[in-house]
Design an enzyme around this catalytic site. Structure first.
Site, mmCIF file in Angstrom:
data_model
loop_
_atom_site.group_PDB
_atom_site.id
_atom_site.type_symbol
_atom_site.label_atom_id
_atom_site.label_comp_id
_atom_site.label_asym_id
_atom_site.label_seq_id
_atom_site.Cartn_x
_atom_site.Cartn_y
_atom_site.Cartn_z
ATOM 1 N N HIS A 85 0.834 -1.211 0.000
ATOM 2 C CA HIS A 85 0.000 0.000 0.000
ATOM 3 C C HIS A 85 0.863 1.253 0.000
ATOM 4 O O HIS A 85 0.581 2.225 -0.714
ATOM 5 C CB HIS A 85 -0.925 0.012 1.214
ATOM 6 C CG HIS A 85 -1.880 -1.125 1.261
ATOM 7 N ND1 HIS A 85 -2.719 -1.358 2.337
ATOM 8 C CD2 HIS A 85 -2.153 -2.116 0.365
ATOM 9 C CE1 HIS A 85 -3.458 -2.432 2.100
ATOM 10 N NE2 HIS A 85 -3.123 -2.909 0.910
ATOM 11 N N HIS A 242 -9.097 -2.080 -5.235
ATOM 12 C CA HIS A 242 -8.025 -2.388 -4.288
ATOM 13 C C HIS A 242 -7.024 -3.372 -4.895
ATOM 14 O O HIS A 242 -5.816 -3.256 -4.660
ATOM 15 C CB HIS A 242 -8.566 -2.954 -2.976
ATOM 16 C CG HIS A 242 -7.461 -3.158 -1.980
ATOM 17 N ND1 HIS A 242 -6.916 -2.133 -1.258
ATOM 18 C CD2 HIS A 242 -6.733 -4.266 -1.654
ATOM 19 C CE1 HIS A 242 -5.920 -2.579 -0.513
ATOM 20 N NE2 HIS A 242 -5.794 -3.879 -0.732
ATOM 21 N N ASP A 246 -3.049 -2.722 -5.198
ATOM 22 C CA ASP A 246 -1.985 -3.670 -4.851
ATOM 23 C C ASP A 246 -1.032 -3.888 -6.017
ATOM 24 O O ASP A 246 0.189 -3.953 -5.842
ATOM 25 C CB ASP A 246 -2.595 -5.021 -4.455
ATOM 26 C CG ASP A 246 -3.135 -5.047 -3.031
ATOM 27 O OD1 ASP A 246 -2.801 -4.149 -2.236
ATOM 28 O OD2 ASP A 246 -3.897 -5.986 -2.720
ATOM 29 N N HIS A 269 -0.747 -10.986 -5.205
ATOM 30 C CA HIS A 269 0.660 -10.678 -4.954
ATOM 31 C C HIS A 269 1.601 -11.719 -5.558
ATOM 32 O O HIS A 269 2.659 -11.381 -6.084
ATOM 33 C CB HIS A 269 0.903 -10.578 -3.447
ATOM 34 C CG HIS A 269 0.065 -9.526 -2.779
ATOM 35 N ND1 HIS A 269 0.141 -8.200 -3.107
ATOM 36 C CD2 HIS A 269 -0.877 -9.628 -1.804
ATOM 37 C CE1 HIS A 269 -0.710 -7.520 -2.353
ATOM 38 N NE2 HIS A 269 -1.352 -8.360 -1.569
#
Length: 318
Positions: A85, A242, A246, A269
């Site tokens: 973030h 969001h 990321d 991720h």
């Protein structure tokens, strides 16, 4: 005409943040300081004896864990997790160089988005530096897959993100966002999107040592077809936004901004890290180019008014 500042940028002053780690639930603090040209993002830990660990580049080859967040290995100083973030805010605002100091082994989650970091960057001002911005230009497409999920980097005349998610949840379902980057668009359309999770998973995660600091103050909680947060969502499609937030942070670990298109479906991720590994596996996939060699059409940093009140960009739905 090139409307974007072609010079490197750093933050205008030291920025400080305190809070808790969303996973370890422990107090955490972080500072972002101006840094010299060509230094990129560098990170160190403030240790218990008030000394500092060695300063290291915040780079994709230091990624040590991608489960639920991105963690980086700092050698003898251990790891620092939940960096995405904070790095997303830096990259999203066009910051090239910054020194990051973390006290603890997890960055503070703040409100679960990049908004607090962005608000501080805007308030501090952005300092233009006497060196040209450099970009990683994608020359050849690379793709990584896991079952039906994938992440890809492709040649493109600009900086674009095309992110799609698909959850078996009536609240989320299938959402897609296509985003042509500029600092102003990042502020408006991405920075306030919060992390999210499912109540049905909370007990298992906490038993495994995750989500110990998670609350309605820093996460969107989804439970059996409804959102538990009293104020609802900030964007109608906040979940995919969001995931895009990321991705901006994870891809910033390339070491320079990427000039090209990122696409993902059911990504996260892990795939974000893998696609960078694939990109750098061959020099035929990319080249390093100065900003002056690119036909950039991004909005100028100067379009962000000083002291921008980010709360004016929050929309509550449902």
């Amino acid at each position: 005409m090139n409307r974007f500042a072609t010079k490197q940028c750093t933050v205008g002053r030291v920025l400080s943040f305190t809070g808790i780690g969303v996973h370890n639930g422990k107090p955490s603090s972080l500072t972002i300081e101006p840094a010299a040209v060509d230094s990129g993002y560098a990170i160190r830990r403030k240790l218990d004896d008030e000394s500092y660990s060695a300063t290291m580049p915040l780079h994709h080859n230091r990624v040590s864990r991608t489960y639920l967040c991105t963690a980086v290995d700092l050698g003898d100083a251990g790891t620092v997790s939940m960096i995405e973030h904070m790095v997303s805010a830096l990259s999203g605002m066009g910051i090239d160089n910054a020194l990051i100091t973390v006290e603890g082994n997890e960055c503070p989650v703040l409100d679960g988005s990049a908004g607090k970091y962005v608000e501080a960057i805007v308030a501090s001002g952005i300092e233009t530096q006497p060196a040209e911005k450099m970009f990683i230009k994608i020359k050849r497409s690379v793709t990584v897959r896991s079952n039906d999920a994938f992440a890809a980097l492709e040649p493109y005349n600009g900086r674009a993100f095309d992110v799609e998610i698909d959850f078996e949840s009536d609240v989320i379902g299938r959402q897609r966002m296509i985003f042509d980057w500029s600092p102003k668009r990042y502020v408006d359309d991405v920075s306030q999107a919060r992390t999210f999770g499912f109540i049905k998973d909370a007990k298992v995660l906490r038993q495994a040592g995750y989500a110990l600091g998670s609350s309605l103050e820093n996460s969107i909680a989804v439970d059996e077809g409804k959102i538990l947060n009293q104020d609802g969502l900030r964007y109608e499609d906040e979940f995919v936004r969001h995931k895009l937030l990321d991705a901006v942070g994870d891809l910033a670990l390339a070491g320079m901004p990427i000039y090209g298109k990122f696409r993902s479906y059911k990504g996260g991720h892990g795939l974000n890290a893998l696609v960078l590994n694939s990109l750098f596996a061959s020099e035929q996939n990319y080249e390093i180019v100065p900003a002056s060699a690119l036909p950039l059409e991004f909005d100028a940093l100067e379009e962000l008014p000083a002291g921008l009140e980010l709360r004016g960009y929050i929309r509550s739905v449902g």
